[in-house]
Design a protein around this motif. Structure first.
Motif, PDB file in Angstrom:
ATOM      1  N   LEU A 158      -6.179  -3.724  -2.578  1.00  0.00           N
ATOM      2  CA  LEU A 158      -5.962  -4.085  -3.975  1.00  0.00           C
ATOM      3  C   LEU A 158      -7.263  -4.033  -4.769  1.00  0.00           C
ATOM      4  O   LEU A 158      -7.290  -3.539  -5.909  1.00  0.00           O
ATOM      5  CB  LEU A 158      -5.359  -5.487  -4.067  1.00  0.00           C
ATOM      6  N   LEU A 159      -8.337  -4.515  -4.171  1.00  0.00           N
ATOM      7  CA  LEU A 159      -9.626  -4.519  -4.868  1.00  0.00           C
ATOM      8  C   LEU A 159     -10.180  -3.109  -5.037  1.00  0.00           C
ATOM      9  O   LEU A 159     -10.750  -2.776  -6.083  1.00  0.00           O
ATOM     10  CB  LEU A 159     -10.617  -5.404  -4.112  1.00  0.00           C
ATOM     11  N   GLU A 160     -10.006  -2.267  -4.020  1.00  0.00           N
ATOM     12  CA  GLU A 160     -10.429  -0.876  -4.158  1.00  0.00           C
ATOM     13  C   GLU A 160      -9.624  -0.182  -5.248  1.00  0.00           C
ATOM     14  O   GLU A 160     -10.169   0.566  -6.063  1.00  0.00           O
ATOM     15  CB  GLU A 160     -10.260  -0.142  -2.827  1.00  0.00           C
ATOM     16  N   HIS A 161      -8.318  -0.437  -5.252  1.00  0.00           N
ATOM     17  CA  HIS A 161      -7.432   0.162  -6.253  1.00  0.00           C
ATOM     18  C   HIS A 161      -7.839  -0.276  -7.655  1.00  0.00           C
ATOM     19  O   HIS A 161      -7.740   0.506  -8.617  1.00  0.00           O
ATOM     20  CB  HIS A 161      -5.985  -0.251  -5.957  1.00  0.00           C
ATOM     21  N   ALA A 162      -8.295  -1.531  -7.796  1.00  0.00           N
ATOM     22  CA  ALA A 162      -8.714  -2.064  -9.090  1.00  0.00           C
ATOM     23  C   ALA A 162     -10.172  -1.731  -9.407  1.00  0.00           C
ATOM     24  O   ALA A 162     -10.657  -2.076 -10.489  1.00  0.00           O
ATOM     25  CB  ALA A 162      -8.520  -3.579  -9.113  1.00  0.00           C
ATOM     26  N   ARG A 163     -10.860  -1.081  -8.467  1.00  0.00           N
ATOM     27  CA  ARG A 163     -12.287  -0.738  -8.636  1.00  0.00           C
ATOM     28  C   ARG A 163     -13.104  -1.981  -8.945  1.00  0.00           C
ATOM     29  O   ARG A 163     -13.896  -2.027  -9.880  1.00  0.00           O
ATOM     30  CB  ARG A 163     -12.458   0.326  -9.730  1.00  0.00           C
TER      31      ARG A 163
ATOM     32  N   GLY B 266     -15.065  -4.332  -0.115  1.00  0.00           N
ATOM     33  CA  GLY B 266     -16.149  -3.974  -1.011  1.00  0.00           C
ATOM     34  C   GLY B 266     -17.188  -3.136  -0.295  1.00  0.00           C
ATOM     35  O   GLY B 266     -17.111  -2.903   0.914  1.00  0.00           O
ATOM     36  N   PRO B 267     -18.179  -2.645  -1.023  1.00  0.00           N
ATOM     37  CA  PRO B 267     -19.233  -1.824  -0.415  1.00  0.00           C
ATOM     38  C   PRO B 267     -20.133  -2.658   0.485  1.00  0.00           C
ATOM     39  O   PRO B 267     -20.313  -3.859   0.272  1.00  0.00           O
ATOM     40  CB  PRO B 267     -19.997  -1.279  -1.617  1.00  0.00           C
ATOM     41  N   LEU B 268     -20.689  -2.018   1.483  1.00  0.00           N
ATOM     42  CA  LEU B 268     -21.624  -2.697   2.380  1.00  0.00           C
ATOM     43  C   LEU B 268     -22.879  -3.071   1.595  1.00  0.00           C
ATOM     44  O   LEU B 268     -23.473  -2.217   0.923  1.00  0.00           O
ATOM     45  CB  LEU B 268     -21.989  -1.787   3.542  1.00  0.00           C
TER      46      LEU B 268
ATOM     47  N   ARG C 232       2.811  -4.253  -7.585  1.00  0.00           N
ATOM     48  CA  ARG C 232       1.451  -3.713  -7.679  1.00  0.00           C
ATOM     49  C   ARG C 232       0.887  -3.876  -9.085  1.00  0.00           C
ATOM     50  O   ARG C 232      -0.280  -4.230  -9.267  1.00  0.00           O
ATOM     51  CB  ARG C 232       1.428  -2.234  -7.286  1.00  0.00           C
ATOM     52  N   THR C 233       1.727  -3.604 -10.083  1.00  0.00           N
ATOM     53  CA  THR C 233       1.280  -3.761 -11.463  1.00  0.00           C
ATOM     54  C   THR C 233       0.902  -5.206 -11.756  1.00  0.00           C
ATOM     55  O   THR C 233      -0.135  -5.482 -12.388  1.00  0.00           O
ATOM     56  CB  THR C 233       2.376  -3.303 -12.431  1.00  0.00           C
ATOM     57  N   ALA C 234       1.718  -6.139 -11.283  1.00  0.00           N
ATOM     58  CA  ALA C 234       1.417  -7.556 -11.484  1.00  0.00           C
ATOM     59  C   ALA C 234       0.120  -7.946 -10.786  1.00  0.00           C
ATOM     60  O   ALA C 234      -0.681  -8.721 -11.326  1.00  0.00           O
ATOM     61  CB  ALA C 234       2.575  -8.416 -10.986  1.00  0.00           C
TER      62      ALA C 234
ATOM     63  N   VAL D 251       0.866  -1.192   0.000  1.00  0.00           N
ATOM     64  CA  VAL D 251       0.000   0.000   0.000  1.00  0.00           C
ATOM     65  C   VAL D 251       0.901   1.240   0.000  1.00  0.00           C
ATOM     66  O   VAL D 251       1.681   1.428   0.929  1.00  0.00           O
ATOM     67  CB  VAL D 251      -0.920   0.001   1.235  1.00  0.00           C
ATOM     68  N   PRO D 252       0.842   2.084  -1.021  1.00  0.00           N
ATOM     69  CA  PRO D 252       1.763   3.216  -1.111  1.00  0.00           C
ATOM     70  C   PRO D 252       1.752   4.124   0.103  1.00  0.00           C
ATOM     71  O   PRO D 252       2.805   4.633   0.509  1.00  0.00           O
ATOM     72  CB  PRO D 252       1.281   3.957  -2.365  1.00  0.00           C
ATOM     73  N   GLU D 253       0.592   4.339   0.696  1.00  0.00           N
ATOM     74  CA  GLU D 253       0.532   5.220   1.858  1.00  0.00           C
ATOM     75  C   GLU D 253       1.324   4.654   3.036  1.00  0.00           C
ATOM     76  O   GLU D 253       1.855   5.406   3.845  1.00  0.00           O
ATOM     77  CB  GLU D 253      -0.925   5.447   2.273  1.00  0.00           C
TER      78      GLU D 253
END
Length: 239
Positions: A105-110, A80-82, A30-32, A15-17
């Motif tokens: 990762l999933l949030e980053h990938a939307r 994911g969303p509630l 991350r790209t992989a 996670v970059p942060e």
């Protein structure tokens, strides 16, 4: 039935942060991971199960929150969303670290290709029990995809978290071959005691994947392999 799987490492530094000034060092990883998640989305799953190691096992419903506050970063994530109608027995959370990394990762990938569920696997769970759990998860929907989070040995160098262990490189090489070839038998055969001695947190989640993939006939590709910070990190896609 398992139709696809992505295997990713689970260090919070992904996670970059959290990584801050060192964020670029895991840019290729991350790209992989993004490429592996794209394979999952393309499989059109009915359910994505996110699997990672933790001190204790347990299930987590979609929308369960997680946080990286323990790593000095004010960053929250959710699996994911509630859902509009949360399960009455939904876990109170928070997500263990491996699943929090998966959520990021999933949030980053939307991610929006399917509903989600999380499963924490006790890091000392015996291989046979991992296989049974994987079989059960593969039967949880008609088309199941899995995001499997876990690291290889933490003993690759003198500065590694577990110091240098001469057995670590061979263990990681065997794991990389198995993950890259979707070799279910080889994953199932990984030595649990050796993995514990080498601090390889991915052993149990990988063996859950092996149980889920038994008889599925999936092919594998190894997208990333390296040992930054003396820890083995692998990214693979199965479809």
């Amino acid at each position: 039935m398992l139709v696809a799987a992505a295997v990713c490492p689970a260090p919070p530094l992904l996670v970059p942060e959290v990584a801050a000034g060192a964020a670029a060092e895991l840019g290729d990883a991350r790209t992989a991971c993004s490429d592996a998640l794209a394979v999952l989305a393309a499989s059109r799953p009915d359910l994505l199960v996110v699997v990672g190691a933790a001190p204790r096992g347990g299930g987590y419903d979609q929308g369960t929150p997680g946080s990286f506050a323990g790593f000095g970063v004010d960053l929250s994530v959710s699996l994911g969303p509630l859902p509009q109608e949360p399960a009455p027995d939904a876990a109170g959370g928070p997500l263990p670290t491996s699943l929090a990394v998966g959520a990021w990762l999933l949030e980053h990938a939307r991610w929006g290709a399917s509903p989600l569920a999380g499963v924490a696997v006790a890091d000392r769970l015996e291989p046979a029990a991992c296989a049974v759990l994987g079989t059960d998860l593969a039967r949880s929907a008609e088309r199941v995809a899995m995001l499997v989070l876990g690291d290889g040995s933490a003993c690759r160098t003198l500065k590694a978290p577990g110091y240098l262990d001469e057995r670590a490189a061979a263990f990681d090489a065997a794991a990389a071959r198995a993950l890259g070839a979707a070799d279910v038998a080889a994953l199932a055969a990984l030595d649990a005691e050796l993995a514990a001695e080498l601090q390889a947190a991915g052993r149990a989640p990988w063996q859950v994947l092996a149980g889920a993939a038994e008889g599925a006939g999936l092919d594998g590709r190894l997208l990333y392999e390296d040992a930054p910070y003396g820890v083995g990190y692998f990214v693979a896609a199965w479809s």
